[in-house]
Design a protein around this motif. Structure first.
Motif, PDB file in Angstrom:
ATOM      1  N   MET A   1       0.789  -1.093   0.043  1.00 10.54           N
ATOM      2  CA  MET A   1       0.007  -0.109  -0.012  1.00 10.54           C
ATOM      3  C   MET A   1       0.978   1.176  -0.042  1.00 10.54           C
ATOM      4  N   PHE A   2       0.540   2.181  -0.989  1.00 11.07           N
ATOM      5  CA  PHE A   2       1.526   3.394  -1.086  1.00 11.07           C
ATOM      6  C   PHE A   2       1.429   4.237   0.181  1.00 11.07           C
ATOM      7  N   SER A   3       0.280   4.486   0.713  1.00  3.88           N
ATOM      8  CA  SER A   3       0.532   5.296   1.978  1.00  3.88           C
ATOM      9  C   SER A   3       1.301   4.847   3.004  1.00  3.88           C
ATOM     10  N   ALA A   4       1.460   3.303   3.198  1.00  5.47           N
ATOM     11  CA  ALA A   4       1.988   2.863   4.509  1.00  5.47           C
ATOM     12  C   ALA A   4       3.592   2.929   3.921  1.00  5.47           C
ATOM     13  N   MET A   5       3.953   2.759   2.581  1.00  6.50           N
ATOM     14  CA  MET A   5       5.236   2.674   2.192  1.00  6.50           C
ATOM     15  C   MET A   5       5.734   4.102   2.406  1.00  6.50           C
ATOM     16  N   LEU A   6       4.909   5.137   2.037  1.00  7.70           N
ATOM     17  CA  LEU A   6       5.538   6.728   2.129  1.00  7.70           C
ATOM     18  C   LEU A   6       5.780   6.909   3.555  1.00  7.70           C
ATOM     19  N   ARG A   7       4.831   6.654   4.402  1.00  9.66           N
ATOM     20  CA  ARG A   7       4.990   6.895   5.868  1.00  9.66           C
ATOM     21  C   ARG A   7       6.433   6.258   6.418  1.00  9.66           C
ATOM     22  N   GLU A   8       6.523   4.800   5.990  1.00 10.25           N
ATOM     23  CA  GLU A   8       7.642   4.055   6.356  1.00 10.25           C
ATOM     24  C   GLU A   8       8.971   4.745   6.030  1.00 10.25           C
ATOM     25  N   TRP A   9       9.044   5.268   4.499  1.00 11.66           N
ATOM     26  CA  TRP A   9      10.245   5.883   4.055  1.00 11.66           C
ATOM     27  C   TRP A   9      10.594   7.204   4.814  1.00 11.66           C
ATOM     28  N   ARG A  10       9.280   8.013   4.867  1.00  6.84           N
ATOM     29  CA  ARG A  10       9.556   9.090   5.635  1.00  6.84           C
ATOM     30  C   ARG A  10      10.115   8.951   7.238  1.00  6.84           C
ATOM     31  N   GLY A  11       9.857   8.033   7.700  1.00 10.46           N
ATOM     32  CA  GLY A  11      10.305   7.552   9.121  1.00 10.46           C
ATOM     33  C   GLY A  11      11.660   7.295   8.967  1.00 10.46           C
ATOM     34  N   LEU A  12      12.112   6.425   8.043  1.00  7.04           N
ATOM     35  CA  LEU A  12      13.411   5.854   7.937  1.00  7.04           C
ATOM     36  C   LEU A  12      14.423   7.206   7.737  1.00  7.04           C
ATOM     37  N   ARG A  13      13.807   8.121   6.853  1.00  6.58           N
ATOM     38  CA  ARG A  13      14.577   9.412   6.504  1.00  6.58           C
ATOM     39  C   ARG A  13      14.705  10.358   7.675  1.00  6.58           C
ATOM     40  N   GLY A  14      13.938   9.832   8.595  1.00  6.53           N
ATOM     41  CA  GLY A  14      13.605  11.026   9.900  1.00  6.53           C
ATOM     42  C   GLY A  14      12.995  12.365   9.496  1.00  6.53           C
ATOM     43  N   MET A  15      12.091  12.318   8.673  1.00  2.00           N
ATOM     44  CA  MET A  15      11.374  13.302   8.007  1.00  2.00           C
ATOM     45  C   MET A  15       9.773  13.673   8.623  1.00  2.00           C
ATOM     46  N   SER A  16       9.558  14.606   9.080  1.00  8.46           N
ATOM     47  CA  SER A  16       8.041  14.924   9.471  1.00  8.46           C
ATOM     48  C   SER A  16       7.414  15.201   8.066  1.00  8.46           C
ATOM     49  N   GLN A  17       5.986  15.347   8.271  1.00  6.04           N
ATOM     50  CA  GLN A  17       5.180  15.565   6.927  1.00  6.04           C
ATOM     51  C   GLN A  17       5.708  17.002   6.561  1.00  6.04           C
ATOM     52  N   LEU A  18       6.003  17.955   7.387  1.00  9.89           N
ATOM     53  CA  LEU A  18       6.345  19.163   7.173  1.00  9.89           C
ATOM     54  C   LEU A  18       7.605  19.187   6.426  1.00  9.89           C
ATOM     55  N   ASP A  19       8.738  18.455   6.893  1.00 12.68           N
ATOM     56  CA  ASP A  19       9.963  18.255   6.343  1.00 12.68           C
ATOM     57  C   ASP A  19       9.702  17.844   4.684  1.00 12.68           C
ATOM     58  N   LEU A  20       8.772  16.587   4.625  1.00 11.01           N
ATOM     59  CA  LEU A  20       8.719  16.145   3.370  1.00 11.01           C
ATOM     60  C   LEU A  20       8.185  17.240   2.447  1.00 11.01           C
ATOM     61  N   ALA A  21       7.019  17.811   3.045  1.00 12.39           N
ATOM     62  CA  ALA A  21       6.293  18.826   2.348  1.00 12.39           C
ATOM     63  C   ALA A  21       7.295  19.812   1.593  1.00 12.39           C
ATOM     64  N   LEU A  22       8.116  20.233   2.426  1.00 10.49           N
ATOM     65  CA  LEU A  22       9.120  21.664   2.194  1.00 10.49           C
ATOM     66  C   LEU A  22      10.215  20.780   0.974  1.00 10.49           C
ATOM     67  N   SER A  23      10.611  19.677   1.295  1.00 12.51           N
ATOM     68  CA  SER A  23      11.424  19.095   0.140  1.00 12.51           C
ATOM     69  C   SER A  23      10.942  18.644  -1.211  1.00 12.51           C
ATOM     70  N   ALA A  24       9.605  18.350  -1.048  1.00 15.29           N
ATOM     71  CA  ALA A  24       9.034  18.214  -2.158  1.00 15.29           C
ATOM     72  C   ALA A  24       8.364  19.335  -2.998  1.00 15.29           C
ATOM     73  N   GLU A  25       8.303  20.449  -2.191  1.00 13.03           N
ATOM     74  CA  GLU A  25       7.860  21.558  -2.661  1.00 13.03           C
ATOM     75  C   GLU A  25       6.165  21.644  -2.813  1.00 13.03           C
ATOM     76  N   VAL A  26       5.386  20.869  -1.806  1.00 16.22           N
ATOM     77  CA  VAL A  26       4.073  20.750  -2.096  1.00 16.22           C
ATOM     78  C   VAL A  26       3.431  21.106  -0.548  1.00 16.22           C
ATOM     79  N   SER A  27       2.222  21.141  -0.178  1.00 15.71           N
ATOM     80  CA  SER A  27       1.684  21.421   0.909  1.00 15.71           C
ATOM     81  C   SER A  27       1.646  20.596   1.835  1.00 15.71           C
ATOM     82  N   THR A  28       1.870  20.841   3.289  1.00 19.02           N
ATOM     83  CA  THR A  28       1.780  19.836   4.346  1.00 19.02           C
ATOM     84  C   THR A  28       0.417  18.893   4.242  1.00 19.02           C
ATOM     85  N   ARG A  29      -0.732  19.693   3.861  1.00 17.86           N
ATOM     86  CA  ARG A  29      -1.857  19.270   3.680  1.00 17.86           C
ATOM     87  C   ARG A  29      -2.108  18.151   2.560  1.00 17.86           C
ATOM     88  N   HIS A  30      -1.343  18.277   1.642  1.00 14.87           N
ATOM     89  CA  HIS A  30      -1.204  17.455   0.494  1.00 14.87           C
ATOM     90  C   HIS A  30      -0.472  16.153   0.763  1.00 14.87           C
TER      91      HIS A  30
END
Length: 243
Positions: free
Chosen positions: A1-30
């Protein structure tokens, strides 16, 4: 499942949703909507998130498939026709380095090719490396491990590289399986990647006994530029130089 994989990778990289949003240049809401499955990402968004997470090509393909899209990067076999140019290039490097040892490795330290110097050093059959794994040779009791004079130093350095490989590719990757095999071998639980060999040297030498003589080596590592295939991205050519 994509959502679970995304959360897992974000955790492995030590990134919050805000960190990932800033790096990907999208909104935290998205990001939140994607992880809660309230929004389905496009293939371009999956690749943008994979880039922000600094995922290797093989893992980018995995995210694409989990999101319902086709892989966009090759995952060739070493002996496939697609790898012919790569095999020729590595063969040239191996031959140019003779009589000193040189080996070709994949991301999980499987030995893909080796020149005569390396075959003689680690006991590879002249017919080819078969399915030998460098970590297994170093960690498992046997002639290769027994011949390494500074085994603790070498094994600790290799453990550092394995941990980096697991961090990069994930604990369920082939590197993760290799590391789990290594850590149940005798003496492995006592190893540390924190302390150094304490010799004041700029490079850690490999001290190996060959025909009763102790030889000392340092290595250089070569990789391919601009890879568009997962295996090509993972390949390294390790060349041993007399120290």
């Amino acid at each position: 499942m994509f959502s679970a994989m995304l959360r897992e990778w974000r955790g492995l990289r030590g990134m919050s949703q805000l960190d990932l949003a800033l790096s990907a240049e999208v909104s935290t809401r998205h990001i939140s909507f994607i992880e809660s499955e309230r929004s389905k990402p496009s293939a371009d968004m999956v690749l943008r998130l994979a880039e922000a997470l600094n995922l290797p090509l093989r893992e980018r393909n995995g995210l694409l498939v989990a999101a319902g899209y086709a892989p966009q990067f090759g995952e060739s076999d070493w002996w496939s026709d697609a790898m012919a140019d790569v095999r020729r290039a590595t063969a040239l490097l191996l031959a140019a380095h003779e009589p000193h040892p040189a080996i070709v490795l994949d991301a999980a330290f499987n030995i893909l090719d080796a020149n005569p110097g390396a075959r003689g050093m680690i006991g590879i059959s002249p017919d080819g490396p078969g399915t030998l794994n460098l970590v297994d040779l170093v960690y498992r009791p046997g002639p290769v491990r027994d011949s390494i004079v500074n085994w603790v130093d070498v094994a600790e350095y290799l453990l550092h590289r394995m941990r980096e490989g697991v961090r990069r590719h994930g604990p369920q990757s082939a590197m993760g399986a290799v590391m789990r095999r290594a850590m149940v071998q005798p003496g492995a639980a006592l190893l540390s990647t924190v302390r150094g060999p304490g010799r004041g040297a700029v490079l850690l030498p490999l001290e190996i006994k060959v025909d009763g003589q102790i030889t000392r080596w340092f290595t250089t590592v070569t990789s391919f530029g601009a890879p568009q295939d997962a295996l090509v991205e993972e390949i390294t050519i390790e060349q041993f130089h007399p120290a």
